[in-house]
Scaffold this motif. Structure first.
Motif, PDB file in Angstrom:
ATOM      1  N   VAL A  44      40.932  32.024  79.162  1.00  0.00           N
ATOM      2  CA  VAL A  44      41.516  32.525  77.908  1.00  0.00           C
ATOM      3  C   VAL A  44      41.034  31.581  76.801  1.00  0.00           C
ATOM      4  CG1 VAL A  44      43.669  32.986  76.658  1.00  0.00           C
ATOM      5  CG2 VAL A  44      43.538  33.390  79.127  1.00  0.00           C
ATOM      6  N   ILE A  45      40.389  32.156  75.799  1.00  0.00           N
ATOM      7  CA  ILE A  45      39.725  31.300  74.796  1.00  0.00           C
ATOM      8  C   ILE A  45      40.270  31.608  73.399  1.00  0.00           C
ATOM      9  CG2 ILE A  45      37.443  30.532  73.940  1.00  0.00           C
ATOM     10  CD1 ILE A  45      36.886  30.848  76.852  1.00  0.00           C
ATOM     11  N   PRO A  46      40.784  30.584  72.703  1.00  0.00           N
ATOM     12  CA  PRO A  46      41.229  30.834  71.327  1.00  0.00           C
ATOM     13  C   PRO A  46      40.043  30.920  70.365  1.00  0.00           C
ATOM     14  CG  PRO A  46      41.811  28.592  72.033  1.00  0.00           C
ATOM     15  CD  PRO A  46      41.027  29.211  73.143  1.00  0.00           C
ATOM     16  N   TYR A  47      40.061  31.931  69.525  1.00  0.00           N
ATOM     17  CA  TYR A  47      39.124  32.022  68.408  1.00  0.00           C
ATOM     18  C   TYR A  47      39.950  31.781  67.141  1.00  0.00           C
ATOM     19  CZ  TYR A  47      34.707  33.559  70.441  1.00  0.00           C
ATOM     20  OH  TYR A  47      33.504  33.607  71.102  1.00  0.00           O
ATOM     21  N   PHE A  48      39.346  31.140  66.169  1.00  0.00           N
ATOM     22  CA  PHE A  48      40.064  30.825  64.936  1.00  0.00           C
ATOM     23  C   PHE A  48      39.372  31.512  63.764  1.00  0.00           C
ATOM     24  CE2 PHE A  48      40.707  27.323  67.853  1.00  0.00           C
ATOM     25  CZ  PHE A  48      42.033  26.975  67.701  1.00  0.00           C
ATOM     26  N   GLN A  49      40.172  32.136  62.908  1.00  0.00           N
ATOM     27  CA  GLN A  49      39.599  32.696  61.682  1.00  0.00           C
ATOM     28  C   GLN A  49      40.253  32.013  60.483  1.00  0.00           C
ATOM     29  OE1 GLN A  49      40.125  36.926  60.714  1.00  0.00           O
ATOM     30  NE2 GLN A  49      38.035  36.955  59.900  1.00  0.00           N
ATOM     31  N   PRO A  50      39.436  31.361  59.649  1.00  0.00           N
ATOM     32  CA  PRO A  50      40.008  30.652  58.492  1.00  0.00           C
ATOM     33  C   PRO A  50      40.600  31.606  57.452  1.00  0.00           C
ATOM     34  CG  PRO A  50      37.753  29.942  58.924  1.00  0.00           C
ATOM     35  CD  PRO A  50      37.990  31.170  59.748  1.00  0.00           C
ATOM     36  N   GLN A  51      41.579  31.085  56.736  1.00  0.00           N
ATOM     37  CA  GLN A  51      42.132  31.784  55.557  1.00  0.00           C
ATOM     38  C   GLN A  51      41.859  30.869  54.369  1.00  0.00           C
ATOM     39  OE1 GLN A  51      46.310  32.090  56.523  1.00  0.00           O
ATOM     40  NE2 GLN A  51      46.026  34.003  57.620  1.00  0.00           N
ATOM     41  N   MET A  52      41.359  31.439  53.281  1.00  0.00           N
ATOM     42  CA  MET A  52      41.099  30.571  52.130  1.00  0.00           C
ATOM     43  C   MET A  52      41.925  30.979  50.923  1.00  0.00           C
ATOM     44  SD  MET A  52      37.380  31.506  50.609  1.00  0.00           S
ATOM     45  CE  MET A  52      37.267  32.758  49.335  1.00  0.00           C
ATOM     46  N   ASP A  53      42.206  29.987  50.097  1.00  0.00           N
ATOM     47  CA  ASP A  53      42.925  30.268  48.863  1.00  0.00           C
ATOM     48  C   ASP A  53      41.990  31.057  47.945  1.00  0.00           C
ATOM     49  OD1 ASP A  53      45.319  29.344  47.002  1.00  0.00           O
ATOM     50  OD2 ASP A  53      43.450  29.241  45.852  1.00  0.00           O
ATOM     51  N   VAL A  59      39.951  26.135  52.380  1.00  0.00           N
ATOM     52  CA  VAL A  59      40.523  26.657  53.624  1.00  0.00           C
ATOM     53  C   VAL A  59      41.940  26.112  53.743  1.00  0.00           C
ATOM     54  CG1 VAL A  59      40.356  26.624  56.145  1.00  0.00           C
ATOM     55  CG2 VAL A  59      38.299  26.914  54.768  1.00  0.00           C
ATOM     56  N   VAL A  60      42.911  27.013  53.825  1.00  0.00           N
ATOM     57  CA  VAL A  60      44.318  26.572  53.829  1.00  0.00           C
ATOM     58  C   VAL A  60      45.044  26.942  55.123  1.00  0.00           C
ATOM     59  CG1 VAL A  60      44.690  26.445  51.336  1.00  0.00           C
ATOM     60  CG2 VAL A  60      44.848  28.662  52.464  1.00  0.00           C
ATOM     61  N   GLY A  61      44.368  27.690  55.977  1.00  0.00           N
ATOM     62  CA  GLY A  61      45.030  28.062  57.227  1.00  0.00           C
ATOM     63  C   GLY A  61      44.054  28.747  58.177  1.00  0.00           C
ATOM     64  N   PHE A  62      44.559  29.028  59.375  1.00  0.00           N
ATOM     65  CA  PHE A  62      43.745  29.672  60.410  1.00  0.00           C
ATOM     66  C   PHE A  62      44.623  30.664  61.171  1.00  0.00           C
ATOM     67  CE2 PHE A  62      42.441  25.339  59.705  1.00  0.00           C
ATOM     68  CZ  PHE A  62      41.066  25.426  59.550  1.00  0.00           C
ATOM     69  N   GLU A  63      44.017  31.763  61.590  1.00  0.00           N
ATOM     70  CA  GLU A  63      44.734  32.653  62.530  1.00  0.00           C
ATOM     71  C   GLU A  63      44.059  32.512  63.884  1.00  0.00           C
ATOM     72  OE1 GLU A  63      44.916  36.880  61.605  1.00  0.00           O
ATOM     73  OE2 GLU A  63      46.021  37.302  63.450  1.00  0.00           O
ATOM     74  N   VAL A  64      44.868  32.368  64.914  1.00  0.00           N
ATOM     75  CA  VAL A  64      44.279  32.279  66.245  1.00  0.00           C
ATOM     76  C   VAL A  64      44.281  33.660  66.884  1.00  0.00           C
ATOM     77  CG1 VAL A  64      46.425  31.402  67.290  1.00  0.00           C
ATOM     78  CG2 VAL A  64      44.316  31.102  68.486  1.00  0.00           C
TER      79      VAL A  64
END
Ligand code: C2E
Ligand code: CA
Ligand code: CA
Length: 285
Positions: A44-53, A59-64
């Motif tokens: 099981v592998i986490p992928y991260f997608q950045p969130q930017m202001d 870059v202020v956050g990430f969704e896994v």
């Protein structure tokens, strides 16, 4: 009145199809044995997608987002191939545990960089997990084990999930009382009205990508975003626009304060090592 152009018609049809999951052909799910094999073999592998202001571009956050690997296949599978299977066979908790164990320790490493010290991590929970009493404690344990402030974690639940039962209000409250953020995902695809929204103890709204695509030339979507920005500011909650794929949409969205942007144009979901490379390359000096 002006005649409707083919392009407008095409957009309408695309939007209709996007909003009706029944009409979208899904790829075949994997088998239960394959899912079990992946869970038992640490695949099981986490992928991260950045969130930017939107305004600063920081870059202020990430969704896994969850991926799994089958056997030695290089291609990783997205949730549409295994999520329903995991949910209907009581394997969703095990899947989420596997995912979070890795994701939290990797995100902790990202947060060691001052630029991402205050970043947030958003995770998706399935409907059954929202009603399960154990989840706030489980999430708290992940935070404690990794010395991460619970307030930096946001739990994403879909709009229909948030309203499907009376008890959801108390489930959301339980998460909020534990300091976690709660986001309504895919907002705009369900039936929440704005009065209901104000009554839910949420901390974030994610405007569904069907409203974001083509927003630069869509007055209705623009009005919706402006109203949501107004409401989210008044309620003191975060607002995220997801599915930013087009430069013209990005240019339109960049003028909005209190708005986070997420989408392929900014960055596709990436595994940890690739994300680290991307963050280095995009770091502001
Ligand atoms: P979601 O939570 O709405 O996540 C956004 C989905 O849109 C992700 O698909 C992401 O890769 C994709 N996406 C991001 N930016 C763009 C864009 O600009 N354009 C387009 N077309 N798509 C974009 P993914 O990773 O395949 O996940 C699909 C869904 O599976 C998620 O939708 C979420 O509901 C669910 N999911 C993913 N990971 C988990 C998990 O760990 N647990 C649970 N319960 N659900 C998960
Ligand atoms: Ca989500
Ligand atoms: Ca979404």
């Amino acid at each position: 009145t002006k005649p409707v152009t083919t392009k407008q018609l095409k957009l309408c049809i695309e939007r209709l199809f996007m909003m009706d999951p029944q009409l979208v052909k899904k790829p075949a799910p994997i088998s239960l044995d394959e899912l079990r094999e992946a869970l038992n073999n640490d695949r099981v592998i986490p992928y991260f997608q950045p969130q930017m202001d939107a305004v600063t571009g920081n870059v202020v956050g990430f969704e896994v987002l969850c991926r799994i690997q089958l056997g030695n296949q290089l291609q990783l599978l997205s949730p549409e191939r295994f999520l329903e299977l995991a949910e209907s066979n009581q394997l969703i908790d095990e899947l989420t545990d596997n995912l979070l164990e890795k994701a939290m320790s990797q995100w902790k490493i990202i947060c060691q960089d001052d630029a991402y010290l205050d970043s947030s991590l958003s995770i998706n929970l399935s409907p059954s997990q929202l009603t399960e009493m154990s989840w706030p404690n489980r999430l708290r344990k992940y935070c404690d084990d990794n010395q991460i402030d619970a307030a930096k974690l946001t739990i994403e639940i879909t709009e229909n999930q948030a309203l499907s039962e009376q008890s959801q209000y108390s489930n959301i409250s339980r998460l909020r009382l534990n300091d976690f953020g709660v986001a309504i995902d895919d907002f705009g695809t369900g039936y929440t009205n704005l009065t209901q929204l104000c009554c839910l103890p949420i901390s974030e709204l994610k405007l569904d990508m069907s409203f974001v695509r083509g927003i630069h030339h869509d007055p209705l979507a623009q009005t919706i975003l402006q109203s949501l920005q107004d409401i989210s500011r008044k309620l003191g909650i975060k607002l995220v626009a997801e599915g930013v794929e087009d430069l013209r949409d990005l240019n339109y969205l960049e003028k909005f304060e209190n708005l986070r942007l997420q989408g392929y144009l900014i960055c596709r979901p990436k595994p940890f090592s690739e994300l680290i490379r991307w963050l280095k390359a995009h770091k502001k000096v």
